[in-house]
Design an enzyme around this catalytic site. Structure first.
Site, PDB file in Angstrom:
ATOM      1  N   THR A 135       0.826  -1.211   0.000  1.00  0.00           N
ATOM      2  CA  THR A 135       0.000   0.000   0.000  1.00  0.00           C
ATOM      3  C   THR A 135       0.861   1.264   0.000  1.00  0.00           C
ATOM      4  O   THR A 135       0.480   2.286  -0.580  1.00  0.00           O
ATOM      5  CB  THR A 135      -0.931   0.005   1.229  1.00  0.00           C
ATOM      6  OG1 THR A 135      -1.793  -1.130   1.147  1.00  0.00           O
ATOM      7  CG2 THR A 135      -1.771   1.263   1.293  1.00  0.00           C
ATOM      8  N   GLY A 159      -5.086  -8.523   5.364  1.00  0.00           N
ATOM      9  CA  GLY A 159      -4.810  -8.222   3.957  1.00  0.00           C
ATOM     10  C   GLY A 159      -3.388  -7.770   3.712  1.00  0.00           C
ATOM     11  O   GLY A 159      -2.970  -7.606   2.572  1.00  0.00           O
ATOM     12  N   PHE A 160      -2.599  -7.545   4.787  1.00  0.00           N
ATOM     13  CA  PHE A 160      -1.168  -7.277   4.708  1.00  0.00           C
ATOM     14  C   PHE A 160      -0.826  -6.023   3.908  1.00  0.00           C
ATOM     15  O   PHE A 160       0.254  -5.931   3.344  1.00  0.00           O
ATOM     16  CB  PHE A 160      -0.418  -8.494   4.153  1.00  0.00           C
ATOM     17  CG  PHE A 160      -0.842  -9.778   4.795  1.00  0.00           C
ATOM     18  CD1 PHE A 160      -0.398 -10.086   6.070  1.00  0.00           C
ATOM     19  CD2 PHE A 160      -1.726 -10.624   4.166  1.00  0.00           C
ATOM     20  CE1 PHE A 160      -0.821 -11.251   6.691  1.00  0.00           C
ATOM     21  CE2 PHE A 160      -2.160 -11.779   4.779  1.00  0.00           C
ATOM     22  CZ  PHE A 160      -1.703 -12.096   6.054  1.00  0.00           C
ATOM     23  N   CYS A 161      -1.738  -5.079   3.864  1.00  0.00           N
ATOM     24  CA  CYS A 161      -1.488  -3.819   3.145  1.00  0.00           C
ATOM     25  C   CYS A 161      -0.982  -4.086   1.731  1.00  0.00           C
ATOM     26  O   CYS A 161      -0.071  -3.415   1.253  1.00  0.00           O
ATOM     27  CB  CYS A 161      -0.487  -2.951   3.908  1.00  0.00           C
ATOM     28  SG  CYS A 161      -1.068  -2.437   5.525  1.00  0.00           S
ATOM     29  N   ASN A 162      -1.570  -5.086   1.084  1.00  0.00           N
ATOM     30  CA  ASN A 162      -1.171  -5.412  -0.288  1.00  0.00           C
ATOM     31  C   ASN A 162      -2.434  -5.704  -1.087  1.00  0.00           C
ATOM     32  O   ASN A 162      -2.793  -6.866  -1.309  1.00  0.00           O
ATOM     33  CB  ASN A 162      -0.230  -6.620  -0.313  1.00  0.00           C
ATOM     34  CG  ASN A 162       0.508  -6.740  -1.623  1.00  0.00           C
ATOM     35  OD1 ASN A 162      -0.093  -6.711  -2.685  1.00  0.00           O
ATOM     36  ND2 ASN A 162       1.820  -6.875  -1.554  1.00  0.00           N
TER      37      ASN A 162
END
Length: 1470
Positions: free
Chosen positions: A690, A1012-1015
């Site tokens: 992100t 969501g792992f900032c991806n």
């Protein structure tokens, strides 16, 4: 020719003299001389070249019947030399010459008729004219006649006649004819039999004349003969000769020689280069071979995306093997998202060319319903085409369809037998076993055990497990170890390691110890999967007792352990004491600091004086020296030059570094008033974090204009880099999606960004205006991508920056590259030694590398960009001079001096300086980390893939490229870093919520990460989420970080485990054991009831009440307890015996009407975060109209008080709060409860809020749901029998409702309870859970094994499981068995009727002892093993809804009320 004067060796003077003589003769009517003059004008020999004068001369000579002049006029019109091409006029002149028995024009007239140039195509007329010329020994015409006879064009096909004419042309010395004659001899065309000797002779004759195809044929001849090294050398010689003459096929053959090392030293890069050269000229086979290089990583970095691009290009040229390969890769998600639909299209293309494997695959996809509806009849059609070519696998499939009666009119075992026999004759083991089955059960043949044994034995001797088992059964030795041993020994003699693995004792006799022995034998034969089984036997204790050390040793002794460093286990104990008893698998989030590093840092700060480096004092200079040292160590670590080519700009973290690059980048913006102006382009890889995606926030600026933004996939970029745009080329490049339209697949790609261009993905293609900025500077574009995807560990080529610049830069546009290396450098070394091919900007966060410091990152930037980067805001220390009274300042010259605003985090930089030394001290070199974690990564991946449910379904859905194809991408550090991202599935295919996994893991002290792992790009791709899905999830209330893990049947996030320098094999083994212990289904969750003792064979009882004849029960049941929880998450209040309690529209009166909220954020407090809340007791005194709150502790002695609390009272043990008054001085606000936003009012009285704050040690407030008074006992006229009004006007509209997953009518209201108004549990069910807790770990509860503790401490720690732990409103008593309530659909409590809505999903709040506030995970772990729903949720207790329409007023319940039940009546098989 006059005087034969066409000799170019003559001098110009001589040629001029000859021309003058010919002119004189021509004027005297000499037509030969006139023709020769025309030739001189035509060629420029002796006269100036002039096509017009040449035509005039030819025309005059032709008009006088000169046949050569007529022929040349025909050629002029045919070729269009200084004329408009005119086939009609050409034909007129050529016919005139041809009728004069001139063979050259006769051949050309035939050629025109053959190809229909200006006349209708006519093979017969072409043949007539070719024959005329051929009979005059015209070699080219003789060859054409032979070709027409061979093709049967214009004449009947006659290969013998064709051979004769080709032979004539060859004997006339025509090289092409000699080559064709060689081919006819080699193929046996037109002659009785092939003759390779003759073929070799004629090929040699043609090759000697320089015929490149003949040279290539000679090379192939020697290559395929391959009898000795000399043959390959000779082959290579001829191939190279042909290549020198531009022969494309020979170029491919040279590549094959390099690839195979035949005739020359094996050299994959050279082979790849040759294939690439041929590919550039459109050679399909070369394209196919180049794709093989990429797929296998030979001569080039293994890259399935590039392989797929090249397979596609070859496939588009009709290469059937490439078409098959594309079809094979697409459904496996290798190199691109899974796409069954396109796979089918490519299989069909290859199948139409007769490729048998493709015929089979098309049939299989219809048979198995892959990307298409299951159409057995269609599958049968394709299978039959493949079967006609003798393909045994498809013959077996046809037999199977006949057995099942699918795709045929009816079951036909006779026909099936015929197909099985055909496949068995070719050695197909499955068919041989199936024939045994047919004989054993008399299917399509007469029953014969003897024949069955015969066929079983054949299959068994080849290692077929079921055949071996069936054989033993037929020979009446189902449990005979000696007989089993006989087959084990046969398999061992034949080296069938896989068979030993498969049988392992389980299919013949159940003896884990014996099975273990045979797994070891398979291990000795090198079977990798057996190593996993051996480890699992030790881990699970099957027949040998748990022994993880042995499992680990088996791993260490295998090839899979290559690179593993056992010394890390010692390092871990000495340097990472914080990991004692913990399994840490979140190194991608942050790795851990070593004890050595922290001690060195503390000692350094204790013994040195450091101050703000922006000064000249000794302490400041000491800090500056440390900063300079750290800066140099960063450059040295990344092998970047320390001589001024790079600079290090310290930032807070990688994200801050990305932001700095975005703000300083030299963007060229398009203003709103000049839409045609060319602008910079920002291109971001789909798998970006992100923080990289956030760069698009700079795209639009109202004041400065816009830039173009695009998100791309790897295959799109690599397609572009494979086919670079020429500097002057304006042709659009097709997108990857042109070849792969978006489909609904297992792991599809999200759609491209809306503004995606149809041109180059990195270079901006707006051609409307100037290619440069106003100052003549080129326009700069930025490509941003991660070196390693933080979501799943996929690594992307570090060669991209050089390729992008080399292939996409133009004089007017330059591409700069930003590399997010934060995740990559966690365990890998980044090499920046090649300055020219390195990225321009690299961002890192040092806590990812060392664990500490956590507030420090850097941008490593090329100093050559110093004059390009822009700066707007400037802070202290970044200017060399500044004026306050006018806008004038001069920035510092160095990049870090200019961009490090304000005072640096200099103490953290000291820690960084020491971190490099510490890492070297502990691990020797950073390069030692990568092999270690790669070995562990491989072990983790293989172990997770091997975990299966009872039915063979995989537990782990791992998000890895090429997983289904068996490709070994994991374990290759160029392709994957030590991260695995996955979700878990039940045996029935339903998802297990990642939140449940995380909660269980936490209880086992396993640290992993979910979400969501900032991806967003990776998450959408692997979870099959479109942008619309993400928006809909938000509308449904799901946001990042909440507990909603499944929505609309899809996970909203996933699970990530990642390894680091201090990870060990024990971490992997512990995690695998955890997965197997808590998530494996040993039976069908849809078919088997949740426990084995739900409801016995109790006969149904008739209802005793005539008013409620539909109620039945297994035994007399009563309400043992009725409980309300006035303050959410605090202890319940048990309604006294004999007191009737009113039922309100939202639940029991005053149940969960109050809650505690954070004083700052307003968020609801729960026991999960503040376990002491269970020690707060709230009692409702209806007749006194009071809520009385007290605790189990004396507040005056409480010491757990947060800083900043101002408590004005001490020793107050009770609070008295009026029930019928809402707080008059309350502050209205909203708070979130279980994902719902609800309106509450806060009490502001200090004595109330300080009481709760003091007890919890947390600044908080008491809040109440704004509901009108429900107390039926208030006022003078109140009586105990007065009921609660159900008039909606008396109650404020509810903002919360029963959760949608429960079977409740829409709009059923609740207050602050989690999911429903009422919760019921049974005491008998609580007893069963208590038994499970006691049975854990060999029959002893975990806490009860604390034998060394004093008795009083043991009593305090022990979690005495009672019904209080489950916080129900009703506790029933009287059931005969546990969990009878699971089958109730409606109950009657006294005179009140309730509908059962569904089971209660449990979180780890049940681990909190409601008396002591101490946690014990045994309860939750026991539930997780025994009380999982088909969807994977842990459940206990039943939600209910009151039915006033079926109940009797007044709506009240009391302890002791009898309960009648309606339950589902179903049969159970045990």
């Amino acid at each position: 020719m006059a005087n034969g004067t066409d000799n170019v060796s003559l001098t110009a003077q001589e040629l001029t003299a000859i021309a003058e003589r010919e002119l004189k003769a021509a004027r005297q009517g000499d037509m030969d001389a006139l023709f020769s003059i025309g030739r001189r004008y035509h060629t420029g020999l002796g006269l100036p070249q002039d096509y017009s004068k040449a035509a005039q001369c030819y025309t005059r000579a032709a008009q006088h019947g000169h046949r050569a002049a007529r022929y040349n006029m025909g050629l002029l019109y045919f070729r269009g030399t200084d004329f408009s091409q005119d086939y009609t006029k050409a034909m007129e002149w050529l016919l005139l010459a041809a009728h004069q028995e001139y063979p050259d024009p006769q051949h050309d007239v035939g050629f025109i008729f053959l190809h229909g140039l200006g006349v209708p195509k006519d093979f017969q007329k072409a043949m007539q004219w070719f024959l005329k010329a051929a009979r005059q020994r015209h070699a080219l015409s003789q060859l054409q006649v032979g070709i027409l006879f061979a093709r049967g064009e214009g004449v009947l096909e006659d290969l013998e006649e064709a051979f004769k004419w080709v032979l004539k042309a060859a004997k006339n010395g025509y090289a092409e004819a000699q080559y064709q004659l060689g081919f006819m001899y080699e193929s046996g065309l037109g002659i009785p039999a092939a003759n390779r000797t003759k073929a070799l002779q004629w090929y040699s004759m043609a090759a000697d004349k320089g015929h490149p195809s003949a040279m290539c044929r000679l090379g192939r001849f020697f290559f395929h003969r391959g009898g000795c090294i000399e043959d390959y050398v000779r082959a290579m010689k001829w191939f190279l000769k042909a290549v020198n003459r531009g022969h494309l096929e020979a170029l491919v053959q040279v590549g094959n020689c390099f690839f195979k090392g035949l005739g020359i030293n094996q050299d994959y890069p050279w082979a790849k280069t040759r294939y690439h050269l041929a590919t550039n000229q459109g050679h399909a086979e070369a394209q196919f071979q180049l794709a093989n290089c990429f797929a296998k990583g030979l001569g080039v970095t293994q890259n399935y995306a590039s392989a797929l691009v090249n397979y596609r290009q070859a496939a588009h040229q009709g290469h059937f093997n490439a078409q098959y390969k594309v079809g094979y890769l697409l459904p496996n998600g290798v190199g691109s998202p899974k796409d069954y639909h396109q796979a089918m299209e490519w299989f069909i293309k290859a199948a139409k060319q007769g490729f048998v494997e493709a015929l089979y695959e098309v049939g299989r996809m219809y048979d198995d319903g892959l990307g298409v509806p299951t159409l057995s009849a269609m599958a049968m059609e394709w299978y039959l085409q493949a079967a006609a070519k003798g393909y045994p696998q498809v013959q077996f499939r046809i037999g199977r369809l006949y057995c099942l009666g699918r795709g045929v009119e009816e079951r036909d075992y006779v026909a099936a037998m015929g197909w099985f026999l055909k496949a068995a004759d070719q050695g197909h083991i499955g068919s041989q076993y199936r024939i045994g089955v047919q004989y054993q059960f008399g299917l399509g043949v007469e029953r014969s055990d003897e024949s069955a044994v015969y066929w079983y034995r054949i299959a068994a001797e080849k290692g077929h497990v079921m055949a071996r088992t069936s054989l033993d059964k037929l020979e009446n030795f189902p449990k005979d170890e000696a007989r089993a041993m006989e087959w084990f020994l046969r398999a061992e003699e034949q080296g069938y390691a896989e068979s030993l693995l498969a049988i392992g004792g389980r299919d013949v006799f159940v003896d884990f110890a014996r099975a273990f022995d045979w797994y070891l034998k398979a291990v000795e034969q090198g079977d990798v999967e057996s190593r996993v089984e051996v480890g699992q036997y030790f881990r699970d204790g099957n027949g040998i007792g748990k022994n993880r050390t042995r499992a680990k040793n088996d791993f260490l002794n295998s090839k899979a352990s290559a690179g593993y460093n056992p010394d890390v286990e010692i390092i871990r104990k000495e340097q990472y004491p914080q990991l004692k008893d913990a399994v840490y698998l979140d190194h991608a989030g942050a790795t851990l600091p070593s004890q050595h590093h922290l001690q060195q840092f503390t000692a350094n700060l204790t013994n040195n004086l450091y101050a703000n480096p922006h000064s000249k004092s000794p302490s400041s200079q000491a800090a500056s020296a440390r900063v300079d040292s750290a800066r140099q160590k960063v450059l040295e670590h990344f092998k970047a030059s320390i001589h001024g080519e790079w600079d290090v700009i310290f930032t807070a973290n990688a994200t801050a570094g990305i932001k700095l690059v975005g703000e300083a980048f030299p963007w060229t913006r398009r203003s709103a008033t000049s839409n045609g102006t060319r602008a910079s382009k920002l291109t971001i890889l789909r798998e970006a974090h992100t923080s990289l995606v956030g760069l698009r926030g700079i795209a639009h600026d109202d004041d400065r204009g816009e830039i173009d933004v695009e998100t791309i996939q790897q295959c799109q970029l690599e397609q572009q880099l494979e086919t670079p745009l020429k500097k002057d080329d304006k042709t659009p490049l097709k997108h990857c999606r042109d070849h792969a339209p978006t489909q609904t697949t297992a792991h599809p790609s999200p759609p491209l960004s809306p503004n995606v261009s149809t041109h180059h993905l990195v270079m901006n293609d707006n051609d409307n205006d100037s290619d440069t900025t106003d100052g003549g500077e080129p326009i700069y574009n930025l490509f941003a991508y991660p070196a390693q995807c933080n979501f799943g560990g996929r690594r992307f080529p570090l060669t991209w920056p050089a390729q992008i610049k080399d292939r996409l830069d133009t004089p007017t546009q330059k591409n700069l590259v930003l590399l997010d290396a934060a995740s990559y450098v966690m365990t890998a070394e980044l090499d920046l030694s090649d300055h020219a091919s390195s990225p321009d900007f690299i961002v890192v966060s040092f806590y990812k590398m060392f664990g500490f410091p956590t507030g420090l990152g850097a941008v490593i930037v090329k100093t050559e960009l110093a004059d390009k980067l822009r700066k707007s805001y400037f802070g202290g220390g970044t200017v060399s001079a500044i004026a306050s009274d006018e806008s004038w300042q001069v920035y510092r010259t160095s990049l870090h001096g200019r961009f490090e605003d304000g005072t640096l985090n200099f103490l953290d930089i000291v820690a960084l300086d020491l971190a490099f030394d510490s890492m070297r001290e502990i691990y020797g070199s950073y390069s030692n980390i990568s092999p270690h974690v790669t070995a562990l990564h491989r072990l983790l991946y293989q172990s997770m893939r091997s975990i299966k449910h009872y039915n063979g379904a995989s537990l782990c859905d791992i998000y890895v490229e090429g997983m289904d194809s068996g490709s070994e991408l994991v374990g290759n550090p160029e392709m994957y870093g030590p991260i695995l991202n996955f979700n878990l599935k039940r045996s029935n295919g339903q998802w297990i919520g990642y939140g449940d996994v995380e909660r269980l893991a936490s209880m086992k002290d396993i640290h992993l990460r979910t979400g969501g792992f900032c991806n967003p790009g990776s998450m959408q791709r692997w979870l099959d989420l479109s942008a619309e899905d993400v928006k809909n999830n938000l509308e449904a209330g799901h946001v990042c970080w909440d507990d909603t893990d499944i929505l609309n049947g899809k996970p909203t996030g996933s699970i990530r485990v990642s390894l680091g320098a201090m990870s060990t094999a024990d971490d992997v083994e512990s995690f695998i054991a955890f997965l197997k212990e808590y998530f494996i289904d040993t039976s069908d969750p849809d078919a088997v009831t949740p426990t084995v003792d739900l409801i016995g064979e109790t006969e149904e009882l008739d209802a005793t009440s005539e008013d409620y004849p539909d109620f039945i029960s297994s035994a007399p049941v009563q309400a043992h307890s009725v409980i309300i929880y006035p303050i959410k998450s605090c202890r319940g209040y048990k309604i006294p015996q004999g007191q009737s309690w009113p039922i309100a529209p939202h639940g029991l009166l005053y149940d969960r009407e109050w809650m505690l909220v954070d004083e700052v954020s307003g968020a609801a407090l729960t026991q999960k975060r503040f376990p002491r809340m269970c020690m707060i007791r709230a009692e409702v005194l209806l007749n006194q109209n009071l809520l009385v709150v007290e605790s189990d502790e004396d507040l005056s002695s409480s010491t757990n008080v947060s800083d900043g609390l101002k408590i004005s009272i001490t020793g107050q043990k009770k609070l008295y709060i009026s029930l019928d008054e809402m707080p008059t001085q309350a502050a209205k606000s909203s708070s979130r409860v279980c994902g719902d936003c609800t309106a509450v009012v806060h009490y502001t009285a200090p004595e109330i809020n300080e009481w709760f704050s003091r007890f919890l040690g947390k600044p908080c407030r008491l809040a109440r749901q704004p509901v009108a008074s429900q107390n039926p006992h208030q006022g003078a006229a109140a009586s105990s029998s007065k009921t609660v009004s159900t008039d909606s006007a008396a109650v404020s509209p509810s903002s919360r409702f029963v959760k949608s997953h429960l079977n409740a009518p829409e709009g059923a209201p609740i207050l602050l309870s989690n999911e429903s108004p009422f919760l019921l549990i049974a005491d008998k069910s609580v007893e069963r859970v208590r038994d499970w807790v006691d049975q854990q770990d060999d029959g002893q509860g975990a806490v009860r094994r604390m034998a060394n503790l004093a008795e009083d401490l043991d009593k305090k720690l022990r979690h005495e499981l009672t019904s209080d732990s489950f916080r129900a409103n009703f506790v029933t008593k009287g059931q005969q068995n546990g969990f009878e309530e699971d089958h109730w659909t409606r109950i009657q409590v006294g005179k009140q009727v309730f509908d059962i809505l569904g089971p209660c999903r449990r979180c780890h709040m049940v681990t909190i002892d409601q008396l002591t506030a101490m946690k014990n995970t045994d309860v939750f772990l026991a539930l997780s093993k025994n009380r999982k729903s088909a969807g994977g949720q842990i459940f206990f207790g039943m939600h209910m809804l009151h039915r006033p329409d079926l109940s009797v007023a007044p709506y009240e319940v009391k302890v002791g009320d009898m309960i009648r039940t309606r339950r589902r009546v179903c049969s159970h098989s045990h």
